[in-house]
Design an enzyme around this catalytic site. Structure first.
Site, PDB file in Angstrom:
ATOM      1  N   HIS A   1      -7.458   0.766  -6.470  1.00 21.78           N
ATOM      2  CA  HIS A   1      -7.604  -0.203  -5.591  1.00 21.78           C
ATOM      3  C   HIS A   1      -8.122  -1.402  -5.895  1.00 21.78           C
ATOM      4  O   HIS A   1      -9.093  -1.834  -5.165  1.00 21.78           O
ATOM      5  CB  HIS A   1      -8.391   0.754  -4.235  1.00 21.78           C
ATOM      6  CG  HIS A   1      -8.502  -0.125  -3.134  1.00 21.78           C
ATOM      7  ND1 HIS A   1      -8.177  -1.204  -2.246  1.00 21.78           N
ATOM      8  CD2 HIS A   1      -8.971   0.327  -1.472  1.00 21.78           C
ATOM      9  CE1 HIS A   1      -8.353  -1.566  -0.755  1.00 21.78           C
ATOM     10  NE2 HIS A   1      -8.273  -0.433  -0.824  1.00 21.78           N
TER      11      HIS A   1
ATOM     12  N   ARG B   1     -13.220  -9.206   1.366  1.00 25.64           N
ATOM     13  CA  ARG B   1     -12.204  -8.626   1.269  1.00 25.64           C
ATOM     14  C   ARG B   1     -11.150 -10.228   1.410  1.00 25.64           C
ATOM     15  O   ARG B   1     -10.264 -10.424   0.557  1.00 25.64           O
ATOM     16  CB  ARG B   1     -11.670  -7.508   2.322  1.00 25.64           C
ATOM     17  CG  ARG B   1     -12.395  -6.184   2.120  1.00 25.64           C
ATOM     18  CD  ARG B   1     -11.638  -5.774   0.528  1.00 25.64           C
ATOM     19  NE  ARG B   1     -10.521  -5.785   0.327  1.00 25.64           N
ATOM     20  CZ  ARG B   1      -9.641  -4.579   0.975  1.00 25.64           C
ATOM     21  NH1 ARG B   1     -10.160  -3.723   1.700  1.00 25.64           N
ATOM     22  NH2 ARG B   1      -8.225  -4.297   0.624  1.00 25.64           N
TER      23      ARG B   1
ATOM     24  N   CYS C   1     -16.771   1.143   0.827  1.00 26.32           N
ATOM     25  CA  CYS C   1     -15.075   0.602   1.432  1.00 26.32           C
ATOM     26  C   CYS C   1     -15.242   0.471   2.869  1.00 26.32           C
ATOM     27  O   CYS C   1     -14.129  -0.526   3.119  1.00 26.32           O
ATOM     28  CB  CYS C   1     -14.569   0.599   0.316  1.00 26.32           C
ATOM     29  SG  CYS C   1     -14.051   2.976   0.486  1.00 26.32           S
TER      30      CYS C   1
ATOM     31  N   ASP D   1     -17.371   6.529  -0.848  1.00 28.89           N
ATOM     32  CA  ASP D   1     -16.591   6.186  -0.659  1.00 28.89           C
ATOM     33  C   ASP D   1     -16.339   8.111   0.267  1.00 28.89           C
ATOM     34  O   ASP D   1     -17.170   8.626   0.324  1.00 28.89           O
ATOM     35  CB  ASP D   1     -15.476   6.096  -1.069  1.00 28.89           C
ATOM     36  CG  ASP D   1     -14.545   5.532  -0.345  1.00 28.89           C
ATOM     37  OD1 ASP D   1     -13.349   5.664   0.745  1.00 28.89           O
ATOM     38  OD2 ASP D   1     -13.259   6.127  -1.056  1.00 28.89           O
TER      39      ASP D   1
ATOM     40  N   ARG E   1       1.141  -1.565   0.488  1.00 32.16           N
ATOM     41  CA  ARG E   1       0.623   0.232  -0.347  1.00 32.16           C
ATOM     42  C   ARG E   1       0.753   1.241   0.254  1.00 32.16           C
ATOM     43  O   ARG E   1       1.789   1.135   0.957  1.00 32.16           O
ATOM     44  CB  ARG E   1      -0.601   0.097   1.306  1.00 32.16           C
ATOM     45  CG  ARG E   1      -1.505   1.334   1.975  1.00 32.16           C
ATOM     46  CD  ARG E   1      -2.537   0.980   2.207  1.00 32.16           C
ATOM     47  NE  ARG E   1      -3.869  -0.084   2.037  1.00 32.16           N
ATOM     48  CZ  ARG E   1      -5.354   0.899   2.885  1.00 32.16           C
ATOM     49  NH1 ARG E   1      -5.252   1.624   3.340  1.00 32.16           N
ATOM     50  NH2 ARG E   1      -6.520  -0.221   2.058  1.00 32.16           N
TER      51      ARG E   1
ATOM     52  N   GLN F   1      -9.815  -4.360  -3.266  1.00 36.75           N
ATOM     53  CA  GLN F   1     -11.682  -3.804  -2.922  1.00 36.75           C
ATOM     54  C   GLN F   1     -12.583  -3.990  -4.157  1.00 36.75           C
ATOM     55  O   GLN F   1     -13.482  -4.648  -3.898  1.00 36.75           O
ATOM     56  CB  GLN F   1     -11.697  -2.155  -2.739  1.00 36.75           C
ATOM     57  CG  GLN F   1     -12.688  -1.862  -2.484  1.00 36.75           C
ATOM     58  CD  GLN F   1     -13.463  -2.437  -0.940  1.00 36.75           C
ATOM     59  OE1 GLN F   1     -12.491  -1.745   0.358  1.00 36.75           O
ATOM     60  NE2 GLN F   1     -13.991  -2.686  -0.652  1.00 36.75           N
TER      61      GLN F   1
HETATM   62  N1   CP Z   1     -11.633  -0.321   2.301  1.00 33.53           N
HETATM   63  C1   CP Z   1     -10.340  -0.430   3.426  1.00 33.53           C
HETATM   64  O1   CP Z   1      -8.837  -0.469   2.532  1.00 33.53           O
HETATM   65  O2   CP Z   1     -10.266  -0.189   4.198  1.00 33.53           O
HETATM   66  P1   CP Z   1      -8.094  -0.505   5.090  1.00 33.53           P
HETATM   67  O3   CP Z   1      -7.586   0.917   4.473  1.00 33.53           O
HETATM   68  O4   CP Z   1      -9.081  -0.191   6.579  1.00 33.53           O
HETATM   69  O5   CP Z   1      -7.012  -1.440   4.522  1.00 33.53           O
END
Ligand code: CP
Length: 327
Positions: free
Chosen positions: A152, A314, A286, A246, A124, A155
């Site tokens: 992403h 997820r 998300c 979001d 990430r 997701q």
């Molecule tokens: N939706 C998502 O990626 O959650 P986090 O940022 O907690 O990983």
């Protein structure tokens, strides 16, 4: 969100090296062929059913280690990847954020070190270009995009898995994303059009889905799938099978929070907006949600909300992705 030109450049670069799951990495939904997306969703459903029975039929990570490199905070992604790796027979290492990408040594040097110890890296970070640099520096390291400023994809696989569980075949169905045309909207659009959905993205002027994404979606859409962009959220949710939102300011945009509260005010998903969508429409997010801002408590906690199904999925989606990458 990063500058649109930078996003466009890095995405074009991503397309240049994308070779599909069988080759090496999962950096974008567009790294999947249609067949690979279908297979991943089928495997995710299978692994979910097995887990409910306390079983896992595949352990492709036995004897392997996977690194978790997170330049930004995470609850869902880091937790579910940790569980996924362990349930597939592997182990994780979790280097501290201050030794992650490009802060203590170069991105390339981090990748070349990790390649000597671990089989995969879940990353990430900020720019997709940084992820591409990392993946390109370590030819034998399998790299997964756990969120960049531009995309992403993990997701999105969980999102379409959730939509399929609730709606069945997604061909001809409509999902409306209300809010910033951000990384979550981009990856959702990629995955949903590949499954034949109509994706409407309703955003304030200046915050629309980037134009290159519409062309990308047209290239990979099946069964009449398409993307529509609008500045009218009520028109966009009317008749939709699912409404998705979001946060208004993503990670790294904290200095814009106050300005965005005003700009996005008419894009809050509240009871009135869900009434326009209709009583059968699902609500997705998300997470994390900023309750009282982009979504109200009443919508988050309503029977139409499937946000915790998404969160659970997820795990199953990422187990399937890892199993496909490492088998
Ligand atoms: N939706 C998502 O990626 O959650 P986090 O940022 O907690 O990983």
């Amino acid at each position: 969100m990063t500058d649109p030109q930078v996003r466009s450049f890095s995405r074009a670069k991503a397309r240049g090296i994308a070779r599909g799951l069988r080759a090496k990495d999962f950096l974008s939904v567009l790294d999947l062929s249609h067949e690979e997306l279908d297979d991943t969703l089928a495997l995710a459903a299978q692994l979910k059913a097995e887990r409910a029975l306390g079983r896992t039929s595949v352990t492709p990570l036995a004897g392997k280690h996977v690194a978790l490199l997170f330049d930004k905070p995470s609850l869902r992604t880091k937790s579910t990847f940790t569980i996924a790796v362990r349930e597939l027979g592997g182990n994780v290492i979790d280097p501290a954020a201050d030794v992650a990408l490009g802060s203590r040594e170069t991105v390339t040097d981090v990748a070349k070190n990790l390649e000597r110890w671990v089989a995969g890296a879940i990353v990430r970070t900020f720019a997709q270009a940084r992820l591409l640099e990392f993946a390109g520096a370590a030819p034998s390291l399998k790299v997964v995009n756990a969120l960049t400023d531009e995309e992403h994809p993990c997701q999105a696989i969980a999102d379409v898995l959730t939509l399929r569980e609730h709606l069945g075949d997604l061909r001809g169905r409509t999902v409306t994303f209300v809010g910033d045309g951000n990384n979550v909207a981009v990856s959702l659009a990629h995955a949903a059009v590949m499954l034949g959905m109509c994706v409407r993205v309703a955003s304030p002027k200046g915050y629309e889905l980037p134009k290159p994404i519409i062309a990308e979606c047209a290239r990979v859409a099946r069964w009449g799938g398409l993307v529509e962009v609008t500045n009218d959220p009520i028109a966009a949710v009317t008749g939709a099978d699912a409404v998705y939102t979001d946060v208004w300011a993503s990670m790294g945009q904290e200095e814009q929070i106050d300005a965005r509260e005003t700009i996005f005010a008419a894009f809050q998903v509240n009871e009135s907006m869900m009434d326009a969508a209709g009583p059968e429409a699902l609500f997705l997010h998300c997470l994390p949600a900023h309750r009282g801002h982009e979504v109200t408590d009443a919508v988050m906690d309503s029977p139409q909300s499937v946000v915790f199904d998404q969160s659970e999925n997820r795990l199953h989606a990422q187990k399937a992705l890892l199993a496909k990458l490492f088998t």
